[in-house]
Scaffold this motif. Structure first.
Motif, PDB file in Angstrom:
ATOM      1  N   GLY A 147      21.849   6.517 -13.247  1.00 59.61           N
ATOM      2  CA  GLY A 147      20.706   7.409 -13.093  1.00 59.61           C
ATOM      3  C   GLY A 147      19.618   6.786 -12.235  1.00 59.61           C
ATOM      4  N   GLY A 148      19.335   5.506 -12.462  1.00 62.54           N
ATOM      5  CA  GLY A 148      18.342   4.822 -11.642  1.00 62.54           C
ATOM      6  C   GLY A 148      18.763   4.741 -10.187  1.00 62.54           C
ATOM      7  N   TYR A 149      20.045   4.436  -9.950  1.00 60.06           N
ATOM      8  CA  TYR A 149      20.531   4.323  -8.572  1.00 60.06           C
ATOM      9  C   TYR A 149      20.437   5.667  -7.848  1.00 60.06           C
ATOM     10  CZ  TYR A 149      23.459   3.249  -4.582  1.00 60.06           C
ATOM     11  OH  TYR A 149      23.923   3.082  -3.294  1.00 60.06           O
ATOM     12  N   LEU A 150      20.829   6.741  -8.539  1.00 59.96           N
ATOM     13  CA  LEU A 150      20.788   8.062  -7.909  1.00 59.96           C
ATOM     14  C   LEU A 150      19.361   8.478  -7.581  1.00 59.96           C
ATOM     15  CD1 LEU A 150      23.505   9.976  -9.983  1.00 59.96           C
ATOM     16  CD2 LEU A 150      23.676   9.085  -7.644  1.00 59.96           C
ATOM     17  N   LEU A 151      18.423   8.177  -8.493  1.00 67.67           N
ATOM     18  CA  LEU A 151      17.029   8.502  -8.187  1.00 67.67           C
ATOM     19  C   LEU A 151      16.532   7.648  -7.022  1.00 67.67           C
ATOM     20  CD1 LEU A 151      14.438  10.022  -8.740  1.00 67.67           C
ATOM     21  CD2 LEU A 151      13.852   8.317 -10.458  1.00 67.67           C
ATOM     22  N   GLY A 152      16.968   6.382  -6.979  1.00 75.22           N
ATOM     23  CA  GLY A 152      16.549   5.511  -5.884  1.00 75.22           C
ATOM     24  C   GLY A 152      16.960   6.056  -4.522  1.00 75.22           C
ATOM     25  N   ILE A 153      18.177   6.568  -4.411  1.00 72.90           N
ATOM     26  CA  ILE A 153      18.641   7.057  -3.106  1.00 72.90           C
ATOM     27  C   ILE A 153      18.244   8.508  -2.851  1.00 72.90           C
ATOM     28  CG2 ILE A 153      20.575   5.449  -3.045  1.00 72.90           C
ATOM     29  CD1 ILE A 153      22.405   7.741  -3.846  1.00 72.90           C
ATOM     30  N   ALA A 154      17.806   9.219  -3.895  1.00 78.58           N
ATOM     31  CA  ALA A 154      17.406  10.616  -3.707  1.00 78.58           C
ATOM     32  C   ALA A 154      15.899  10.797  -3.723  1.00 78.58           C
ATOM     33  CB  ALA A 154      18.036  11.491  -4.803  1.00 78.58           C
ATOM     34  N   ASN A 155      15.156   9.703  -3.823  1.00 77.72           N
ATOM     35  CA  ASN A 155      13.700   9.754  -3.898  1.00 77.72           C
ATOM     36  C   ASN A 155      13.114  10.017  -2.502  1.00 77.72           C
ATOM     37  OD1 ASN A 155      10.972   9.372  -4.323  1.00 77.72           O
ATOM     38  ND2 ASN A 155      11.126   7.170  -4.684  1.00 77.72           N
ATOM     39  N   PRO A 156      12.515  11.186  -2.270  1.00 72.54           N
ATOM     40  CA  PRO A 156      11.988  11.493  -0.934  1.00 72.54           C
ATOM     41  C   PRO A 156      10.944  10.485  -0.461  1.00 72.54           C
ATOM     42  CG  PRO A 156      12.016  13.464  -2.329  1.00 72.54           C
ATOM     43  CD  PRO A 156      12.293  12.289  -3.224  1.00 72.54           C
ATOM     44  N   LYS A 157      10.107   9.995  -1.389  1.00 70.65           N
ATOM     45  CA  LYS A 157       9.057   9.051  -0.989  1.00 70.65           C
ATOM     46  C   LYS A 157       9.645   7.766  -0.432  1.00 70.65           C
ATOM     47  CE  LYS A 157       5.217   6.209  -2.517  1.00 70.65           C
ATOM     48  NZ  LYS A 157       4.489   5.603  -3.640  1.00 70.65           N
ATOM     49  N   ALA A 158      10.800   7.347  -0.977  1.00 68.10           N
ATOM     50  CA  ALA A 158      11.405   6.094  -0.518  1.00 68.10           C
ATOM     51  C   ALA A 158      11.742   6.161   0.966  1.00 68.10           C
ATOM     52  CB  ALA A 158      12.651   5.789  -1.344  1.00 68.10           C
ATOM     53  N   TYR A 159      12.312   7.263   1.404  1.00 63.51           N
ATOM     54  CA  TYR A 159      12.693   7.395   2.814  1.00 63.51           C
ATOM     55  C   TYR A 159      11.472   7.371   3.720  1.00 63.51           C
ATOM     56  CZ  TYR A 159      17.409   8.548   1.293  1.00 63.51           C
ATOM     57  OH  TYR A 159      18.667   8.489   0.736  1.00 63.51           O
ATOM     58  N   LEU A 160      10.446   8.112   3.321  1.00 64.92           N
ATOM     59  CA  LEU A 160       9.239   8.180   4.151  1.00 64.92           C
ATOM     60  C   LEU A 160       8.506   6.845   4.165  1.00 64.92           C
ATOM     61  CD1 LEU A 160       7.920  11.671   2.989  1.00 64.92           C
ATOM     62  CD2 LEU A 160       9.141  11.137   5.106  1.00 64.92           C
ATOM     63  N   ALA A 161       8.335   6.240   2.986  1.00 62.38           N
ATOM     64  CA  ALA A 161       7.561   4.998   2.892  1.00 62.38           C
ATOM     65  C   ALA A 161       8.274   3.847   3.596  1.00 62.38           C
ATOM     66  CB  ALA A 161       7.319   4.654   1.421  1.00 62.38           C
ATOM     67  N   ILE A 162       9.570   3.691   3.323  1.00 60.14           N
ATOM     68  CA  ILE A 162      10.301   2.571   3.913  1.00 60.14           C
ATOM     69  C   ILE A 162      10.437   2.743   5.419  1.00 60.14           C
ATOM     70  CG2 ILE A 162      12.553   1.423   3.982  1.00 60.14           C
ATOM     71  CD1 ILE A 162      12.760   1.918   0.977  1.00 60.14           C
ATOM     72  N   SER A 163      10.678   3.969   5.866  1.00 58.74           N
ATOM     73  CA  SER A 163      10.759   4.202   7.315  1.00 58.74           C
ATOM     74  C   SER A 163       9.448   3.849   8.000  1.00 58.74           C
ATOM     75  CB  SER A 163      11.123   5.667   7.594  1.00 58.74           C
ATOM     76  OG  SER A 163      12.403   5.974   7.113  1.00 58.74           O
ATOM     77  N   ALA A 164       8.333   4.253   7.377  1.00 60.95           N
ATOM     78  CA  ALA A 164       7.022   3.971   7.969  1.00 60.95           C
ATOM     79  C   ALA A 164       6.756   2.475   8.040  1.00 60.95           C
ATOM     80  CB  ALA A 164       5.929   4.668   7.161  1.00 60.95           C
ATOM     81  N   VAL A 165       7.069   1.751   6.967  1.00 61.01           N
ATOM     82  CA  VAL A 165       6.801   0.311   6.935  1.00 61.01           C
ATOM     83  C   VAL A 165       7.736  -0.432   7.883  1.00 61.01           C
ATOM     84  CG1 VAL A 165       6.867  -1.768   5.502  1.00 61.01           C
ATOM     85  CG2 VAL A 165       5.853   0.337   4.610  1.00 61.01           C
ATOM     86  N   PHE A 166       9.012  -0.090   7.856  1.00 61.69           N
ATOM     87  CA  PHE A 166       9.996  -0.826   8.658  1.00 61.69           C
ATOM     88  C   PHE A 166       9.760  -0.603  10.151  1.00 61.69           C
ATOM     89  CE2 PHE A 166      14.043  -2.062  10.441  1.00 61.69           C
ATOM     90  CZ  PHE A 166      14.432  -3.125   9.647  1.00 61.69           C
ATOM     91  N   ALA A 167       9.501   0.648  10.538  1.00 66.85           N
ATOM     92  CA  ALA A 167       9.308   0.945  11.961  1.00 66.85           C
ATOM     93  C   ALA A 167       7.907   0.579  12.433  1.00 66.85           C
ATOM     94  CB  ALA A 167       9.576   2.417  12.224  1.00 66.85           C
ATOM     95  N   ALA A 185       0.818  -1.211   0.000  1.00 63.84           N
ATOM     96  CA  ALA A 185       0.000   0.000   0.000  1.00 63.84           C
ATOM     97  C   ALA A 185       0.851   1.260   0.000  1.00 63.84           C
ATOM     98  CB  ALA A 185      -0.934  -0.008   1.209  1.00 63.84           C
ATOM     99  N   VAL A 186       1.959   1.229   0.726  1.00 61.57           N
ATOM    100  CA  VAL A 186       2.788   2.426   0.880  1.00 61.57           C
ATOM    101  C   VAL A 186       3.863   2.522  -0.203  1.00 61.57           C
ATOM    102  CG1 VAL A 186       4.378   3.648   2.415  1.00 61.57           C
ATOM    103  CG2 VAL A 186       2.379   2.504   3.360  1.00 61.57           C
ATOM    104  N   MET A 187       4.518   1.394  -0.496  1.00 60.85           N
ATOM    105  CA  MET A 187       5.652   1.407  -1.419  1.00 60.85           C
ATOM    106  C   MET A 187       5.257   1.116  -2.864  1.00 60.85           C
ATOM    107  SD  MET A 187       8.168  -0.741   1.124  1.00 60.85           S
ATOM    108  CE  MET A 187       9.282  -1.207  -0.204  1.00 60.85           C
ATOM    109  N   GLY A 188       4.113   0.467  -3.062  1.00 60.83           N
ATOM    110  CA  GLY A 188       3.737   0.055  -4.410  1.00 60.83           C
ATOM    111  C   GLY A 188       2.882   1.043  -5.169  1.00 60.83           C
ATOM    112  N   THR A 189       2.450   2.105  -4.494  1.00 66.53           N
ATOM    113  CA  THR A 189       1.613   3.104  -5.149  1.00 66.53           C
ATOM    114  C   THR A 189       2.453   4.015  -6.037  1.00 66.53           C
ATOM    115  OG1 THR A 189       1.816   4.411  -3.120  1.00 66.53           O
ATOM    116  CG2 THR A 189      -0.178   3.094  -3.373  1.00 66.53           C
ATOM    117  N   PRO A 190       1.816   4.759  -6.953  1.00 67.09           N
ATOM    118  CA  PRO A 190       2.592   5.614  -7.863  1.00 67.09           C
ATOM    119  C   PRO A 190       3.465   6.614  -7.121  1.00 67.09           C
ATOM    120  CG  PRO A 190       0.332   5.401  -8.630  1.00 67.09           C
ATOM    121  CD  PRO A 190       0.383   4.756  -7.269  1.00 67.09           C
ATOM    122  N   GLY A 191       4.680   6.731  -7.572  1.00 65.68           N
ATOM    123  CA  GLY A 191       5.641   7.658  -7.008  1.00 65.68           C
ATOM    124  C   GLY A 191       6.727   7.909  -8.037  1.00 65.68           C
ATOM    125  N   PRO A 192       7.717   8.722  -7.700  1.00 66.72           N
ATOM    126  CA  PRO A 192       8.771   9.037  -8.681  1.00 66.72           C
ATOM    127  C   PRO A 192       9.462   7.806  -9.254  1.00 66.72           C
ATOM    128  CG  PRO A 192       8.904  10.511  -6.801  1.00 66.72           C
ATOM    129  CD  PRO A 192       7.870   9.492  -6.449  1.00 66.72           C
TER     130      PRO A 192
END
Length: 215
Positions: A126-146, A28-35
């Motif tokens: 380019g894909g790797y840099l977007l992966g680590i610079a994607n703001p949604k990734a930090y918020l979504a993964i932090s929410a799911v993991f914690a 629900a959090v990580m699979g929805t549309p995002g950058p």
């Protein structure tokens, strides 16, 4: 360690509901549309499956790097630095703008400049840099993991289990979005349809990232 590994699968009724909750919340959090997911779909549609593989590998490894940083507590430490968040956001916006341009101007897959398109497909870095610079990734993964827990008794084993599950899910999610884009690539054989669909993907990508950043 063997005893701990066996215990992961012997908690019976306690484990499976928690595992299902983890999977559903992650989807629900990580699979929805995002950058990252929309960029994978757009790249797949514009450049086809084979040309998109390096970019998607980069996105996967970049997002898994964020997951590892979350698990290690590095993200909490980094986010305490007030100057870091704007830097990540600026880097993400800059690359999204560049990627949107590349997608919007990609020629038809079977057109006379299809050979040029292969050379211009987004690369692994380019894909790797977007992966680590994607703001949604930090918020979504932090929410799911914690916000999730697995009743396995050992905190280290629980963390490793969540790392393995979420890593596989990251790869699966991006693969599905890539295949969705590739399925649209048939439309891109026609020059007019190619241009319209590529521009639409580019606009959606820009709207998504700017809405998330400033909405």
């Amino acid at each position: 360690m063997l005893t701990q590994s066996v215990s992961l699968f012997t908690h019976g009724p306690e484990l499976w509901p928690s595992l299902l909750a983890l999977l559903l919340s992650a989807l629900a959090v990580m699979g929805t549309p995002g950058p990252s997911t929309l960029s994978v779909t757009a790249v797949g549609a514009a450049f086809g499956l084979r040309r998109s593989v390096p970019y998607v590998l980069g996105i996967n490894l970049g997002t898994i790097s964020v997951l590892l940083a979350v698990a290690a507590g590095i993200v909490t430490m980094l986010m305490s630095m007030p100057r870091l968040a704007p830097f990540l956001l600026a880097a993400s916006l800059a690359y999204i703008l560049y990627l949107a341009y590349r997608i919007a101007t990609a020629p038809p897959l079977a057109g006379p400049v299809a050979g040029e398109a292969a050379g211009r497909a987004p690369a692994f870095l380019g894909g790797y840099l977007l992966g680590i610079a994607n703001p949604k990734a930090y918020l979504a993964i932090s929410a799911v993991f914690a916000g999730s827990s697995l009743p396995v008794g050992d905190p280290l084993l629980e963390a490793l289990a969540k790392l393995a599950i979420l890593s596989l899910l990251i790869v699966a999610i991006h693969t599905v979005w890539l295949l969705a884009g590739v399925s649209l690539s048939r439309l891109l054989r026609d020059p007019l349809a190619s241009r319209l669909l590529n521009i639409a993907f580019a606009v959606i990508l820009l709207v998504t990232i700017f809405w998330g950043a400033f909405g």
